[in-house]
Scaffold this active site. Structure first.
Site, PDB file in Angstrom:
ATOM      1  CD  GLU A  41      -0.008  -2.697  -0.532  1.00  0.00           C
ATOM      2  OE1 GLU A  41       0.310  -2.616   0.714  1.00  0.00           O
ATOM      3  OE2 GLU A  41      -1.003  -2.062  -0.711  1.00  0.00           O
ATOM      4  CD  GLU A  60      -4.767  -4.015  -1.545  1.00  0.00           C
ATOM      5  OE1 GLU A  60      -4.709  -3.079  -0.911  1.00  0.00           O
ATOM      6  OE2 GLU A  60      -4.201  -4.960  -1.164  1.00  0.00           O
TER       7      GLU A  60
END
Length: 403
Positions: free
Chosen positions: A202, A331
């Site tokens: 991220e 994820e």
């Protein structure tokens, strides 16, 4: 050994300065430390297969969340600092026996530096290697990455880590180059295709209005995409320069803030690679947000939610999978709103669609099983201390939907 280390350092320096970053070469310094001692000395034949071929073998995945990525304490105490138990060999063995085929092991490196040269603490690297080795011994595919190493804001540009904007780019490049040079040294010829590297987790413009969104008209966002491209390229170049099995290792490439919208943006490009066919694209998809993450949000899984999932999956398939880049959903998950019947429907639909398109999906597990009904982040699925799943029904639908 000393000569080979010096040559390796020289090769990394040469590659770093010549990677497609268009940075001022005098500013980009390879700070890799020759004092680093945790080296890969084993040998394991690695299959020369494509990312697409490997993706077809990886099955369903699970995240060892809030553990090696935890940053709540210094040194070796960090592993349990966010409330998760210390990892054991039995824990990994029981996980594999439950039907999981891939384990993503998030790792934070920035709090484990010995000096200003980004030298990773040998004890920390040994611990990471130990858990990776346990996982591979169980026949699991293993993904390791650089996790909570993104700066919390652009003002933190002197700390170890990365931040995808031009102001922090030199520091970010130094960080990526140096940690991955060490990881590549510690994990190379002793590890076959079961080990996979993921560049960053991220990477985002924390503290700005576009931290979690994609706006192609926003100057910060446009600059972020340019910097992500450079950081991803540096990662690929450094790993390939380490030679050996790492020339053939499958690598996972993130986009800005790991968003599907960012991956689908015209501003995002995959890096080039001297070894073709070895890259995957990484996205995180708690989709739809209103059901999967938002609290209180929505508790019922609807046809509208199905359409959102299938629509995004189809677009990702068209842009990436059809062009040789398998989609790695690093994820995903649905937070526990005391709505297991609806979550089971969601898991079944989500994973059936992902499997149809050939995506690999790793459920996020932060070992949080309970809490306030307005508290998010309840992504506990596998009870690690007992080696059993919190909900047998959710476990069963995860395994069934990904076969």
């Amino acid at each position: 050994m000393k000569k080979s280390l010096l040559f390796f350092i020289f090769l990394l320096s040469f590659t770093t300065l010549n990677c497609k970053t268009k940075l001022n070469q005098t500013k980009l310094k390879t700070l890799y430390s020759a004092e680093y001692t945790v080296q890969d000395t084993g040998k394991a034949a690695i299959k020369d297969i494509t990312a697409k071929e490997l993706a077809s073998k990886m099955g369903t995945g699970w995240n060892l969340g809030n553990t090696l990525d935890a940053t709540g304490a210094a040194g070796m105490r960090s592993e349990t600092s966010w409330g998760c138990p210390k990892v054991t060999k039995k824990m990994i063995s029981d996980l594999a026996k439950s039907g999981i085929k891939t384990i993503r092991i998030p790792v934070s490196w920035s709090i484990h530096m010995m000096d200003n040269n980004y030298t990773i603490e040998p004890e920390w690297m040994k611990r990471v290697k130990e858990i990776v080795d346990w996982s591979i011994e169980e026949g699991l595919y293993v993904v390791i990455n650089s996790h909570h190493d993104n700066f919390p804001g652009p003002q933190n540009n002197r700390k170890p880590g990365y931040y995808p904007n031009s102001t922090n780019l030199t520091n970010s490049m130094n960080y990526i180059v140096n940690i991955w040079s060490q990881i590549s040294l510690a994990f190379n010829n002793g590890y076959d295709e079961h080990l996979i590297f993921e560049a960053m987790n991220e990477p985002r413009l924390a503290g700005t209005t576009v931290e979690w969104s994609t706006d192609e008209r926003n100057e910060l966002c446009k600059d972020g995409f340019i910097c992500i491209q450079k950081l991803n390229q540096a990662f690929v170049d450094v790993v390939r320069a380490s030679g050996g099995n790492n020339k053939k290792r499958i690598l996972i490439i993130p986009t800005l803030h790991a968003g599907a919208d960012a991956a689908l943006s015209t501003l995002f490009e995959m890096p080039s690679d001297v070894t073709p066919g070895k890259l995957m694209i990484s996205v995180h998809m708690y989709t739809p947000y209103s059901f999967a993450m938002e609290m209180p949000g929505e508790r019922t899984f609807t046809e509208k939610h199905q359409a959102e999932i299938s629509g995004l999956f189809k677009k990702l398939y068209e842009k990436f999978s059809k062009n040789g880049y398998p989609v790695f959903i690093g994820e995903y998950g649905a937070t526990n709103k005391d709505n297991d019947a609806e979550r089971i429907k969601w898991f079944g639909y989500y994973l059936t669609e992902a499997t149809k398109y050939g995506f690999i999906a790793c459920v996020w597990d932060n070992h949080q099983f309970a809490g306030s009904k307005t508290q998010g982040e309840r992504y506990g699925y596998y009870v690690r201390e007992k080696g059993v799943w919190y909900s047998k029904d959710i476990h069963d639908v995860i395994i069934k939907s990904t076969k």
